[in-house]
Design an enzyme around this catalytic site. Sequence first.
Site: not given
Length: 235
Positions: A102, A164, A193
């Site tokens: 991430d 995300k 996400k």
Amino acid sequence: MDYPILNSQTITYEQLAKTIDHSLLRPELTRAEVIQGCELAARYHVASVCVKPCHVRLAWEVLKGSDVAVGTVVGFPHGSSTTAIKVAEALQALEDGATELDMVINIGELRSGNDDFVRQDIQAVVTAAKGHIVKVILENAYLSKEQIVRGCQLAEQAGAHFVKTSTGFAPSGATVEDVRLMRASVGPRVQVKAAGGIRTLEAILEIIDAGATRVGATATAAILDAFRARQNSVQ
């Protein structure tokens, strides 16, 4: 499209569990607390744990043989590291056992309109990941709607697998509105996400209906226990 479309009315317990990345990113967490978190993730069969870079090897040791992936963060939480450092972090994480990354976008460069830099920064991490999942954190709290759209498009152009919403460390986290915007801003091969402030069953189901297929959560046990209890009550 390489992933199932989920909705709150038909989602199963197993599908819900596999939307969750159990977050273990708080700076004060001890090794014992990380181990406990990984063991919880394994018991609930979530998608992954997301640990700090220093804990990747520890998480890998605890979770090897389980169905839970090990993820970590790159350029966290502000996205301001140089591209070379982000690449080095990614390579080290993979060596230590991570299979999901991430990474935080360079927020200031995105807001400056420096699209080529932002795209190349992401692309360098995607290349270093060698096919492993890369999720690009935009940190929407600091962005306009136009910047969110542009950030999503740049992440897709760079080959990222997910966009995300948040790190969980900014003034605000995921919103349904932002998830819908992000889902509409990328093609069918890029997933969304959501992270930051999703602590209840109702909240996660609403976010899933908005288009998220992964959710960063710390209240994993409470969410999944509530879903199981709801299932049992209607049987």
